[in-house]
Scaffold this motif. Structure first.
Motif, mmCIF file in Angstrom:
data_model
loop_
_atom_site.group_PDB
_atom_site.id
_atom_site.type_symbol
_atom_site.label_atom_id
_atom_site.label_comp_id
_atom_site.label_asym_id
_atom_site.label_seq_id
_atom_site.Cartn_x
_atom_site.Cartn_y
_atom_site.Cartn_z
ATOM 1 N N THR A 152 14.945 40.825 -27.750
ATOM 2 C CA THR A 152 16.288 40.851 -28.346
ATOM 3 C C THR A 152 16.882 39.443 -28.415
ATOM 4 O O THR A 152 17.454 39.049 -29.435
ATOM 5 C CB THR A 152 17.213 41.783 -27.530
ATOM 6 N N ALA A 153 16.733 38.690 -27.335
ATOM 7 C CA ALA A 153 17.248 37.311 -27.313
ATOM 8 C C ALA A 153 16.536 36.458 -28.363
ATOM 9 O O ALA A 153 17.159 35.629 -29.035
ATOM 10 C CB ALA A 153 17.061 36.708 -25.920
ATOM 11 N N PHE A 154 15.231 36.666 -28.529
ATOM 12 C CA PHE A 154 14.450 35.933 -29.531
ATOM 13 C C PHE A 154 14.965 36.253 -30.938
ATOM 14 O O PHE A 154 15.171 35.353 -31.755
ATOM 15 C CB PHE A 154 12.966 36.281 -29.390
ATOM 16 N N GLU A 159 18.371 34.280 -35.704
ATOM 17 C CA GLU A 159 19.485 34.427 -36.643
ATOM 18 C C GLU A 159 20.180 33.093 -36.905
ATOM 19 O O GLU A 159 20.846 32.929 -37.916
ATOM 20 C CB GLU A 159 20.501 35.440 -36.110
ATOM 21 N N THR A 160 20.012 32.148 -35.986
ATOM 22 C CA THR A 160 20.669 30.846 -36.159
ATOM 23 C C THR A 160 19.860 29.915 -37.067
ATOM 24 O O THR A 160 20.331 28.843 -37.411
ATOM 25 C CB THR A 160 20.893 30.151 -34.798
ATOM 26 N N ILE A 161 18.651 30.323 -37.445
ATOM 27 C CA ILE A 161 17.838 29.491 -38.344
ATOM 28 C C ILE A 161 18.240 29.795 -39.777
ATOM 29 O O ILE A 161 18.169 30.947 -40.223
ATOM 30 C CB ILE A 161 16.324 29.733 -38.136
ATOM 31 N N ARG A 216 9.421 28.854 -31.418
ATOM 32 C CA ARG A 216 10.329 29.694 -30.630
ATOM 33 C C ARG A 216 9.644 30.999 -30.216
ATOM 34 O O ARG A 216 9.917 31.527 -29.145
ATOM 35 C CB ARG A 216 11.607 29.980 -31.412
ATOM 36 N N SER A 217 8.756 31.508 -31.077
ATOM 37 C CA SER A 217 8.051 32.748 -30.727
ATOM 38 C C SER A 217 7.111 32.507 -29.542
ATOM 39 O O SER A 217 6.964 33.366 -28.679
ATOM 40 C CB SER A 217 7.279 33.313 -31.923
ATOM 41 N N GLU A 269 5.767 43.120 -31.019
ATOM 42 C CA GLU A 269 7.106 43.143 -31.624
ATOM 43 C C GLU A 269 7.522 41.735 -32.047
ATOM 44 O O GLU A 269 8.085 41.550 -33.123
ATOM 45 C CB GLU A 269 8.135 43.708 -30.637
ATOM 46 N N ILE A 270 7.257 40.754 -31.196
ATOM 47 C CA ILE A 270 7.607 39.362 -31.525
ATOM 48 C C ILE A 270 6.834 38.912 -32.762
ATOM 49 O O ILE A 270 7.402 38.283 -33.654
ATOM 50 C CB ILE A 270 7.356 38.429 -30.320
ATOM 51 N N ASP A 271 5.554 39.250 -32.840
ATOM 52 C CA ASP A 271 4.749 38.880 -34.013
ATOM 53 C C ASP A 271 5.330 39.493 -35.292
ATOM 54 O O ASP A 271 5.356 38.849 -36.341
ATOM 55 C CB ASP A 271 3.287 39.294 -33.824
#
Length: 185
Positions: free
Chosen positions: A18-20, A25-27, A120-121, A170-172
């Motif tokens: 969730t934090a990732f 969203e800031t990019i 970041r990932s 999920e991150i991928d």
């Protein structure tokens, strides 16, 4: 039944994902998104406040953000905060609202943004693996203390690994979505 609650580690990993997602969203992906202002704070009568708490932020066009402060005295303060940030966009102020025009992304800039997303990932994946290590350590300590059996230890390790694999997947998927968004704007 194992004395170790492995769900705690699944929840910690979920919070990392969730934090990732929030971080991504800031990019800026070439289109205006109010979330790029999330990390910018302004001095609101002595208290640092996010821009969204002192102004109305709208997206009238795909590449335009409009910031309308509720208090006209905040106009210059918000403008200075945006200029001092790492947004790289010069605000235009007409005395009532501040406009941020997002430039079209060049192919090189798109590739840089994709690299940033992947970097970041990797940080998020490392955080998830740290939670996995923490969970396995907790299970091994519980087994040494006699709180759980050897079979419970094996099952807990398998559960924690399953959580890890699921969260990394999920991150991928998030990276894939963000990359597609950046490259097709």
């Amino acid at each position: 039944m194992s004395a170790l609650d492995t769900k705690v580690f699944d929840e910690k990993m979920g919070k990392t994902v969730t934090a990732f997602e929030r971080d991504l969203e800031t990019i800026k992906a070439g289109r205006a998104n109010p979330n790029v202002l999330a990390k910018i704070t302004v001095d609101n009568y002595g208290a640092p406040s996010p821009i969204s708490q002192v102004a109305n932020v709208t997206v009238p066009e795909a590449r335009l953000l409009q910031i309308a402060p509720w208090d006209p005295n905040m106009l210059k303060v918000i403008e200075k905060a945006v200029m001092a940030s790492d947004l790289g966009i010069n605000p235009s102020n007409d005395g009532k609202v501040i406009r941020l025009v997002f430039p079209e992304l060049t192919e090189d800039r798109r590739k840089e943004l994709v690299k940033e997303v992947k970097k970041r990932s990797e940080d998020a994946k490392v955080a998830i693996r740290n939670v996995r290590r923490e969970g396995i350590d907790a299970a091994e300590k519980a087994e040494k203390k006699g709180e759980i059996t050897e079979d419970d230890l094996k099952k807990d390790k398998e559960d924690i690994q399953k959580f890890t694999d699921k969260k990394i997947e999920e991150i991928d998927k998030v990276v894939e979505r963000k990359t597609k968004e950046i490259m097709t704007v």
